[in-house]
Design an enzyme around this catalytic site. Structure first.
Site, PDB file in Angstrom:
ATOM      1  NE  ARG A 185     -22.510   2.639   2.382  1.00  0.00           N
ATOM      2  CZ  ARG A 185     -22.891   3.244   2.680  1.00  0.00           C
ATOM      3  NH1 ARG A 185     -23.940   3.122   2.446  1.00  0.00           N
ATOM      4  NH2 ARG A 185     -22.573   4.532   3.838  1.00  0.00           N
ATOM      5  CG  HIS A 186     -16.676   0.547   5.056  1.00  0.00           C
ATOM      6  ND1 HIS A 186     -17.969   1.819   5.965  1.00  0.00           N
ATOM      7  CD2 HIS A 186     -18.224   2.170   3.265  1.00  0.00           C
ATOM      8  CE1 HIS A 186     -18.253   2.444   5.610  1.00  0.00           C
ATOM      9  NE2 HIS A 186     -17.885   2.658   4.476  1.00  0.00           N
TER      10      HIS A 186
ATOM     11  CG  ASN B 288     -20.615   4.586   7.729  1.00  0.00           C
ATOM     12  OD1 ASN B 288     -20.011   4.088   7.870  1.00  0.00           O
ATOM     13  ND2 ASN B 288     -20.550   5.533   7.097  1.00  0.00           N
TER      14      ASN B 288
ATOM     15  NE  ARG C   8     -15.857   4.715   5.142  1.00  0.00           N
ATOM     16  CZ  ARG C   8     -14.449   5.926   4.632  1.00  0.00           C
ATOM     17  NH1 ARG C   8     -13.492   5.791   5.090  1.00  0.00           N
ATOM     18  NH2 ARG C   8     -14.996   6.949   3.962  1.00  0.00           N
TER      19      ARG C   8
ATOM     20  CD  GLU D 291     -17.732   7.245  -0.763  1.00  0.00           C
ATOM     21  OE1 GLU D 291     -17.740   7.026  -2.229  1.00  0.00           O
ATOM     22  OE2 GLU D 291     -18.573   6.937   0.178  1.00  0.00           O
TER      23      GLU D 291
ATOM     24  CG  HIS E  10     -15.771   3.492   0.332  1.00  0.00           C
ATOM     25  ND1 HIS E  10     -15.679   3.443   1.478  1.00  0.00           N
ATOM     26  CD2 HIS E  10     -14.617   3.463   0.044  1.00  0.00           C
ATOM     27  CE1 HIS E  10     -14.042   3.161   2.487  1.00  0.00           C
ATOM     28  NE2 HIS E  10     -13.608   2.985   1.302  1.00  0.00           N
TER      29      HIS E  10
END
Length: 472
Positions: free
Chosen positions: A258-259, A265, A318, A341, A409
């Site tokens: 994931r980023h 977040n 991101r 995503e 994502h």
């Protein structure tokens, strides 16, 4: 909403089809089913192809199962040994084409396995893969004749031909560690297996156009270096052939992450296009350094030069920012919308608590059927939709000879891991994919190997997670 036999029935994420009055004949599965029949001499990579094809079709949502004639032969031998007290040795002579008793038994085992395939399809399966040599025209004709008695089953023959001495040597070595030779001394096992292959070669007949006027077949030569497709007419056959055309045996690694942590977040918001937080920027910098080191250390068996590492990210901010520390002079960096995503429609930028309060029915529906649930609003997606748009990514991953790092994502990482790890789609939606986790997948002749790493903001380093190495 209730759908009667003459109404339009939705197939989630795919298409709409009108069902006729005889819908009951389909046993809860719309459209024709398929039997993929493998053809080829031993140690030609059939089982390797079978595992990959099963994994791909299952990931696409088709209920797929492999039926191996060799497993049935070994099971029957074990049962006979218990009944008679005599050890049942299937040595090379058992595969001698002049051994009529053994030939009759082998044919019967193959047809019994085919009948098991057909029974499974009639009970709700979609694609049954018959894994065996099926190396004579007579055997294949019996298969065609048996399947022709079913109203909605199509056949695709997939013949694996291998002339590459390096691949053959590796495949034969793997066979010697298989169930037929597991308890034998290596030299005698090697001699017996070579004699078995020689017996098959004496009777082997490659697929030809004149075997049946409607035959669909695909020949895979040297694991995808050359592909011949003939008379491909059905959707499932086309899917299989397209996928098999893009295989290769190049040694490489597929990395997934994931980023880095984003500002959204930190407050629990989903979707959106927020930039990285300070912690996310730290992860991005550490990731570039760690991957550069891994790239230098990875070595193929046939060359001391590692394959080039390419970096793929989504087009969301991101993810793009997570790849900013990779040197474009050293790494090929690509941004693609396929990796964005899952789009949450009108729920974009909301927390799950806010969704539960404002859209309680949708929140409940998502919990009930997470894979098929589609977020409301223009462009809202389901996991089923994500699988569909990831198809070109999967094909490119199978085609490329480079190592690849994918920065994406949570929903996308779940979907990609489901493909590589053969995880059932309904289970895939609940995989725990935390931030700061990095997954490495290596393709081996016997399947994929997965290793997980975690980044610590305390030690500012990646470490392999103990007891989290999985083999497919």
């Amino acid at each position: 909403m209730t759908f009667g036999p003459n109404s339009w029935t939705p197939v989630p994420g795919a298409f709409i089809q009108k069902v006729g009055k005889d819908v009951h004949a389909y046993k809860n599965e719309i459209g024709p089913k398929a039997v993929v029949v493998m053809v080829g001499l031993p140690a030609r990579g059939k089982s390797y192809i079978v595992k990959k094809l099963k994994r791909y079709l299952s990931w696409l949502g088709f209920k797929t199962m492999v039926f191996n004639v060799g497993n049935r032969r070994r099971t029957c031998a074990a049962e006979a040994e218990v009944k008679t007290g005599c050890k049942q040795n299937h040595t090379s002579d058992f595969f001698n084409p002049n051994n009529e008793d053994a030939k009759s038994l082998r044919d019967q085992l193959a047809m019994d396995t085919l009948n098991e395939v057909i029974t499974w399809l009639n009970e709700g399966g979609k694609v049954g893969i018959l894994d065996a040599t099926n190396s004579t025209k007579a055997r294949r004709q019996r298969i065609i004749d048996r399947c022709s008695r079913e109203s909605d089953i199509n056949i695709l023959f997939v013949e694996s031909i291998c002339t590459d001495p390096k691949v053959l040597a590796r495949n034969m070595q793997l066979k010697l560690s298989g169930p037929d030779y597991r308890d034998q001394e290596s030299e005698s096992a090697s001699e017996d297996f070579q004699a078995r292959v020689a017996n098959y070669e004496r009777a082997y007949q490659t697929i030809e156009d004149d075997e049946d006027e409607d035959i669909q077949y695909c020949k895979i030569i040297n694991v995808g270096k050359k592909v011949i497709a003939h008379n491909i007419q059905t959707f499932l056959a086309g899917q299989c052939v397209f996928y098999l055309m893009n295989m290769n045996l190049a040694e490489r690694q597929i990395w997934l992450t994931r980023h880095g942590e984003s500002l959204d977040n930190q407050v629990g918001k989903i979707g959106g296009d927020a930039p990285l937080s300070d912690a996310g920027c730290e992860y991005a910098e550490a990731l570039a350094a760690f991957m550069a080191e891994q790239q230098r250390n990875f070595r193929c068996s046939e060359t001391s030069t590692p394959p080039q590492l390419t970096v793929w990210t989504s087009m969301l901010r991101r993810a793009v920012e997570t790849a900013e520390h990779f040197n474009p002079e050293e790494f090929d960096i690509k941004h693609m919308k396929f990796l964005n995503e899952i789009y949450a429609g009108i729920c974009e930028g909301m927390t799950y608590k806010e969704i539960e309060e404002r859209y309680p029915e949708d929140f409940k529906a998502r919990a009930t059927s997470k894979f098929y649930y589609r977020y409301p609003g223009m462009g809202g997606e389901s996991y089923c939709d994500v699988i569909q748009r990831l198809c070109p990514v999967i094909v490119e991953l199978e085609r490329t000879r480079n190592s690849v790092l994918i920065v994406t994502h949570r929903a996308l990482t779940r979907s990609l891991l489901a493909y590589f790890m053969d995880i059932p789609l309904r289970q895939m939606t609940n995989l725990d994919i935390p931030l700061n986790a990095l997954y490495c997948i290596e393709a081996k002749p016997y399947g994929n190997v997965l290793i997980k790493y975690e980044y610590s903001h305390v030690t500012k380093s990646f470490s392999q997670v103990e007891n989290d190495v999985q083999q497919i």
